[in-house]
Write a protein that holds these residues in place. Structure first.
Motif, PDB file in Angstrom:
ATOM      1  N   ARG A 270       0.858  -1.289   0.059  1.00  0.00           N
ATOM      2  CA  ARG A 270      -0.069   0.076   0.136  1.00  0.00           C
ATOM      3  C   ARG A 270       0.959   1.320   0.236  1.00  0.00           C
ATOM      4  NH1 ARG A 270      -2.906   0.488   4.744  1.00  0.00           N
ATOM      5  NH2 ARG A 270      -1.146  -0.842   5.838  1.00  0.00           N
ATOM      6  N   THR A 323     -11.253  -5.516  -7.374  1.00  0.00           N
ATOM      7  CA  THR A 323     -10.966  -4.142  -6.914  1.00  0.00           C
ATOM      8  C   THR A 323     -11.404  -2.909  -7.852  1.00  0.00           C
ATOM      9  OG1 THR A 323      -9.229  -4.915  -5.339  1.00  0.00           O
ATOM     10  CG2 THR A 323      -8.943  -2.637  -6.258  1.00  0.00           C
ATOM     11  N   VAL A 324     -11.110  -3.270  -9.193  1.00  0.00           N
ATOM     12  CA  VAL A 324     -11.396  -2.581 -10.324  1.00  0.00           C
ATOM     13  C   VAL A 324     -13.084  -2.311 -10.346  1.00  0.00           C
ATOM     14  CG1 VAL A 324     -11.391  -2.070 -12.718  1.00  0.00           C
ATOM     15  CG2 VAL A 324      -9.233  -2.829 -11.628  1.00  0.00           C
ATOM     16  N   ALA A 328     -11.653   1.130  -8.615  1.00  0.00           N
ATOM     17  CA  ALA A 328     -10.049   1.573  -8.794  1.00  0.00           C
ATOM     18  C   ALA A 328     -10.017   1.853 -10.091  1.00  0.00           C
ATOM     19  CB  ALA A 328      -9.303   0.327  -8.159  1.00  0.00           C
ATOM     20  N   THR A 329      -8.860   2.433 -10.425  1.00  0.00           N
ATOM     21  CA  THR A 329      -8.334   2.716 -11.669  1.00  0.00           C
ATOM     22  C   THR A 329      -7.000   1.942 -12.156  1.00  0.00           C
ATOM     23  OG1 THR A 329      -9.423   4.966 -11.817  1.00  0.00           O
ATOM     24  CG2 THR A 329      -7.811   4.641 -13.357  1.00  0.00           C
ATOM     25  N   LEU A 349      -2.759   0.376  -9.145  1.00  0.00           N
ATOM     26  CA  LEU A 349      -4.068   0.888  -9.053  1.00  0.00           C
ATOM     27  C   LEU A 349      -4.281   2.060  -8.259  1.00  0.00           C
ATOM     28  CD1 LEU A 349      -5.606  -2.731  -8.026  1.00  0.00           C
ATOM     29  CD2 LEU A 349      -5.420  -1.899 -10.315  1.00  0.00           C
ATOM     30  N   GLU A 350      -4.952   3.155  -8.733  1.00  0.00           N
ATOM     31  CA  GLU A 350      -5.305   4.100  -7.756  1.00  0.00           C
ATOM     32  C   GLU A 350      -6.816   4.356  -7.683  1.00  0.00           C
ATOM     33  OE1 GLU A 350      -4.167   7.962  -9.344  1.00  0.00           O
ATOM     34  OE2 GLU A 350      -5.186   7.838 -11.170  1.00  0.00           O
ATOM     35  N   ASP A 351      -7.215   5.176  -6.755  1.00  0.00           N
ATOM     36  CA  ASP A 351      -8.550   5.400  -6.416  1.00  0.00           C
ATOM     37  C   ASP A 351      -9.297   3.896  -5.635  1.00  0.00           C
ATOM     38  OD1 ASP A 351      -8.567   7.951  -7.395  1.00  0.00           O
ATOM     39  OD2 ASP A 351      -8.951   7.301  -9.404  1.00  0.00           O
ATOM     40  N   VAL A 352      -8.546   3.532  -5.105  1.00  0.00           N
ATOM     41  CA  VAL A 352      -8.773   2.237  -4.558  1.00  0.00           C
ATOM     42  C   VAL A 352      -9.766   2.287  -3.216  1.00  0.00           C
ATOM     43  CG1 VAL A 352      -8.000   0.058  -3.338  1.00  0.00           C
ATOM     44  CG2 VAL A 352      -6.456   1.045  -5.205  1.00  0.00           C
ATOM     45  N   SER A 369      -0.766  -0.588  -4.957  1.00  0.00           N
ATOM     46  CA  SER A 369      -2.168   0.054  -4.772  1.00  0.00           C
ATOM     47  C   SER A 369      -1.674   1.507  -4.400  1.00  0.00           C
ATOM     48  CB  SER A 369      -3.026  -0.588  -3.819  1.00  0.00           C
ATOM     49  OG  SER A 369      -3.449  -1.880  -4.194  1.00  0.00           O
TER      50      SER A 369
END
Length: 464
Positions: A270, A323-324, A328-329, A349-352, A369
């Motif tokens: 993370r 997660t997506v 998430a992006t 991944l972002e915006d998790v 992440s």
């Protein structure tokens, strides 16, 4: 009917070797042998035991390429990293060959002018060690070196997919000169492991692995009033503050996430980044991840090899997909590669979402992440908002600030401006769902000893 297991090369999906399981009679015989050998092994002078541990290092160094290639074949570790693992195993053996007697010497304690009082460290007996596949030599030898030097014997139950590595470790100790039965590889199923831990001939247990497996072994050991050490999973935070050294942080972040193909308990998972540097760090991490070479782990130029097993790849795919789906992006990667072998792209991944698998669970693969925070306080709150507590790192130019925050991490190890790692001279272990007890350093050799208080008073009493 004889039960067999077959190991599989995760790069080619081809069978490597087939092994026969030990049956109940075999297990009984091997437990008897380990218990019998303990009676003589414990009486060997510690200097002799530690010299034999040192001999392990010699065998490892002489055959480094052979053992590295075996690791690469059985679990897909890039061969350059596999050689590094063998070198680290030799290092830990040399460390205990030098320091074991020092760590085990009696400690004199002043209690009364006329009494001799001390604490001695005595071996407990046969130890069952349940070990994982991701560091198939290191996980075993970082336990075996101190355990055997302390005078215990050891029974190894290794992960089935690295049975060849387990057999190799047993041969290494034989070549190093250890008596038969001091170290034994068990090829058994889960029920037999618990039978062994519960057996009266076994004194203690240790496990490195999942939380589920750790709970099960701890329950068996506890029900039989036996000490245990657990080194379990992790969801390590990598905290990047506004004054972080960004170029180095991005470079180390990628390494911290994909080392061993992303399959490490102490991997950074993370990435918690202050909003002032979020975009810069994000873009730098994506560049680093996209620069990595994914391919045959036997190739010296490969950075990321395959996931170790097909079922583990399926689990990772599911975690990323869920997660997506939760919002998430995907900035890069995000898919299994359409090729032979169990490969997954290096992924960011972002915006998790807080409740998505990439935020809550341990992802065992090259998936990072990203989380954006607005303050130091928010960063630390998020860092500690996990059931795990193995390792953590913080990145800042202000070393006093970094050391202060290191003290606030709920983890067994905290690093400032450095990759989280284990070191023979430092105790290693976790808190919360990452386990209990410590390996390595003086703590590791004393975990499976009887810390005995000895008090000697004169015949006429203390006041005579």
């Amino acid at each position: 009917m004889t039960m067999r297991l077959t190991t599989t090369d995760p790069t080619t999906e081809k069978d490597v070797e087939t092994y026969e399981y030990h049956d109940d009679a075999d297990l009984d015989r091997l437990l008897d042998r380990s218990a019998d050998r303990f009676e003589s092994w414990r009486d060997r002078p510690v200097t002799e035991r530690q010299a034999l541990v040192g001999s392990i290092a010699d065998v490892l160094r002489e055959n480094e390429d052979e053992y590295a290639e075996l690791m690469t074949e059985e679990m897909g570790k890039p061969v350059s990293q596999a050689r590094g693992e063998i070198q680290k195993c030799a290092w830990v053996c040399e460390f205990y060959a030098e320091r074991a007697a020092e760590f085990l010497q009696d400690e004199r304690v002043g209690v009364h002018p006329r009494a001799r009082t001390k604490v001695s460290y005595e071996p407990l007996g046969p130890l069952v060690a349940v070990m994982p596949w991701n560091y198939p030599f290191w996980q075993v030898l970082r336990v075996a070196a101190p355990t055997l030097a302390a005078g215990n014997t050891m029974l190894l139950s290794h992960a089935p997919n690295v049975t060849g590595c387990a057999k190799a470790v047993e041969r290494i100790l034989d070549e190093a000169g250890f008596p038969e039965g001091v170290f034994t590889t068990l090829v058994v199923d889960t029920d037999a492991i618990h039978d062994a831990v519960a057996d009266d001939r076994v004194a203690a247990a240790t496990l490195t692995g999942s939380v589920r497996a750790g709970r099960a072994v701890a329950e068996t050991a506890g029900n039989n009033l036996k000490p245990s050490v657990l080194e379990l999973g992790g969801s390590d935070p990598f905290v990047v503050l506004a004054d972080a050294p960004l170029d180095r942080a991005c470079e180390v972040a990628a390494k911290a996430r994909v080392n061993n193909n992303g399959q490490a308990c102490i991997a950074a998972k993370r990435f918690i980044v202050h909003e002032d540097v979020y975009e810069s760090f994000r873009d730098g991490l994506v560049r680093e991840m996209e620069s990595l070479t994914v391919g045959d782990p036997a190739d010296e130029d490969t950075d990321v090899g395959p996931i170790a097993r097909a079922d583990l790849l399926d689990t990772l795919e599911t975690q990323v997909r869920e997660t997506v789906d939760a919002g998430a992006t995907v900035l890069t990667g995000g898919e299994a590669l359409d090729r032979e072998g169990y490969f997954f792209e290096p992924t960011v991944l972002e915006d998790v979402p807080d409740d998505a698998p990439a935020a809550c669970d341990e992802l065992f693969g090259p998936v990072a992440s990203l989380f954006r925070v607005g303050s130091e306080e928010e960063a630390m709150e998020l860092a500690n908002d996990t059931d795990y507590g193995l390792g953590a790192s913080v990145w800042t130019e202000d070393l006093e600030r970094g050391e202060r925050l290191a003290g606030e991490f709920e983890a067994g190890a905290a690093f400032v401006n450095e990759l989280v790692q284990s070191h023979p001279k430092l105790p290693f272990g976790g808190v919360k769902n990452s386990g209990y007890g410590r390996e390595l350093a003086a703590d590791g050799i004393r975990e499976f000893t009887n810390k005995k208080t000895v008090w000697v008073s004169p015949a006429d009493g203390l006041d005579g």
